[in-house]
Enzyme design. Sequence first.
Site, PDB file in Angstrom:
ATOM      1  N   GLU A  57      -6.508  -0.881   2.094  1.00 46.45           N
ATOM      2  CA  GLU A  57      -5.637   0.098   2.693  1.00 46.45           C
ATOM      3  C   GLU A  57      -5.729   1.448   1.953  1.00 46.45           C
ATOM      4  O   GLU A  57      -5.786   2.368   2.756  1.00 46.45           O
ATOM      5  CB  GLU A  57      -4.024  -0.384   2.694  1.00 46.45           C
ATOM      6  CG  GLU A  57      -3.181   0.414   3.668  1.00 46.45           C
ATOM      7  CD  GLU A  57      -1.776   0.036   3.348  1.00 46.45           C
ATOM      8  OE1 GLU A  57      -1.521  -1.015   2.916  1.00 46.45           O
ATOM      9  OE2 GLU A  57      -1.028   0.918   3.532  1.00 46.45           O
ATOM     10  N   ASP A  58      -5.724   1.622   0.741  1.00 48.27           N
ATOM     11  CA  ASP A  58      -5.480   2.752   0.041  1.00 48.27           C
ATOM     12  C   ASP A  58      -6.517   3.342  -0.546  1.00 48.27           C
ATOM     13  O   ASP A  58      -6.660   4.356  -1.101  1.00 48.27           O
ATOM     14  CB  ASP A  58      -4.264   2.596  -1.018  1.00 48.27           C
ATOM     15  CG  ASP A  58      -3.027   2.514  -0.347  1.00 48.27           C
ATOM     16  OD1 ASP A  58      -2.885   2.713   0.964  1.00 48.27           O
ATOM     17  OD2 ASP A  58      -2.014   1.949  -0.888  1.00 48.27           O
TER      18      ASP A  58
END
Length: 747
Positions: free
Chosen positions: A97-98
């Site tokens: 996600e990051d």
Amino acid sequence: MQNQPLLNYTISDEEEKKTILREYRALLRALKTRIKKGDKVRLRTAFEMAVEAHKHMRRKSGEPYILHPLAVARITVEEIGLGVTSSICALLHDTVEDTEITFEDIQREFGEKIARIIDGLTKISNVVDIKGDTTIQAENFRKILLTLIEDPRVILIKLADRLHNMRTLESMNKEKQLKIASETTYIYAPLAHRLGLYEIKSEMEDLAMKYTLPEKYVEIARSLNETKRDRTRYINEFIKPLKESLQNVGLEFDIYGRPKSIHSIYNKMQTKHVAFDEVYDLFAIRIILNSPFEREKEDCWKAYSVVTDQYHPSTERLRDWISVPKGNGYEALHTTVMGPGGKWVEIQIRSARMNEIAEKGLAAHWKYKEGTAPESKLDDFIEHLREILSNSDTDTLDFIQDFKLDLFTEEIYLYTPKGDMRVLPKNATALDFAFDIHTQLGMKAIGAKVNYKLVPLSHNLHSGDQVEIITSSKQKPTEEWLKFLTTAKAKSKLKQYFKEHKRKQIEEGKEKLRLRLEKINAHMSHYNLNEICAHYKKSNPNELYFAIVTEGLDLNELHQFGIAGGKLTHPGKEPKQETQPASNEAAAAKPMPPKGEAVILGGNSDKFVFKFASCCQPINGDNVFGFLTEKGDLVVHRTDCNNAQRLLANYGHRIVKTKWAKNKEISFLSGIRIVGLDDVGVIQKITNVISGDLKMNMRSLSIDSNDGIFEGTIMVYVHDKEELDKLVNGIMTLEGIHKIERLQNTN
Ligand code: MN
């Protein structure tokens, strides 16, 4: 989540490296017995991948980001009892996600299974964390449940993630704290409960309470601390004779007193309307038996017999979750006995194995068999979820309400006429039972026989009841049924039925109208339909069709219209242009503060329009939050309002920052309830405090007296919470006053 600049952060890189490695080694130690050949290399790879990916990121607290996934991994191992696979997933849970790392990278490195779990985790947080500002949290919850079905480890790791975020919530801003804390109580704590993770559930609830109800939290924590010494003395006195007797019958065991969580004490005070000193079960005694599997049950009952020889048991309070474990796998004997000084004391008896399940939930069963099929209880739970979720068009918020009911309630055990057992939530009715057996049985049910006695469908069932459903082929469900159904499954089946039924009625009405229009040579056009809707005062064609069938609208009235070229006309009136529905733009255009700026409440010149919620009537100084309603109104609620949790958890993006004005020129109507011993002149004394000593403006006072106890309600105007507290303290000092509580509202 975000890349933070290096604020106030002075520790050198070397120091950081040491901390990170120390945490990693702690994880390996925790996993020790579960590491098999080759695992170490895979763990190392995951760790290094995560370190590299997060190397430029810091948490809000300023710490290196990697400490978060490391902590989450340790929670999954130490507190949930999961193994290597889950640790790898936890280490990598925020990478896709990051960071630059992709799903394919993980798939290539660790294979399909791990990639899928991380994909599930990413999907959940995509909704929670990134789009959290715009997406309704309810939909989010549903997604969480959908991923749970794929691999329960997704949800277990997510719970660990959430727990760590709650433990480190301190560094977030207040609005974030409120939102995350409410979401935790609303969604994650019940889920932890359902999965049998009692420790995690309690910690989540306590942490959430610390942020949503800070004053009450501190108050109870302080009271607990003040009474600790007495409690310890009492527990020791209670345990001493038991220890000896248990040893005498040859049992190997641990016995200790366990304090109840702050949140559960608060709940008890709220639901029972009692003060702290009146909560009698501030702790429970646990007896953990070190017995081999085949002797567990026998030993537990042996211990029970020792306990009840020593202390007198309350007959209503024996719970046997050994013969029939709870749906989440919990096994134990609970009983309540009369201890020294006439106090009721709760005792929990279980084996070490049962205790591990009690603490770590179903995962404890599962940890020995990572990679194989989960235990049957977890299967049952997942099957149940699947059923509910498969009705995919029920309204999401409704769905959550129903589902939460299922999560929270305790279970009862019922029997079919043939003796098969069914488990239903507490408060289930005969109709729930029918639907639980089969949807068609539910739809055709007209009554039931409970223990051979005839009862209505709304009859509440109790554990041990034998239930026979009576049906009729002529039976048709009514909306009324929804009022006494308890289970989500039955409700969603019924709602689906009504929806379908309504759709059919609409079709039928449409056909009727079509035939009638044909008869008078008018078209079934958009224009004509609007005219007819207006005539019968219906807001849209579907409503019109529905009313034709259900209200029996008189279609002969259509003859009042004139007809020109298939078009309906009014006598003496030109055919109208198609009308637009009135816009409610105006309502949405209220001025709002720019993002980040707080709305000042209760000042003398309010820049923004807002209302104080009538459900909780905040006064200056209360812990509050602003909430933007669907109509665009700004409404201010207390954080301890009955509606607060639901609003905060479901509509986090609608929270508006608020601040109380410094100048206190506005007075607020507020109410308190007083309970005390009836005494001549008590009213006089109370009014003296209010209008004499404190010079407050009282609006009303009503007192009811019964058997020497009085209950009074006072409505009074105050400028802020401090003033209200002063009033409460003033009255509290009067003789015979037992309890004072603030009313949620003055209605
Ligand atoms: Mn995380």
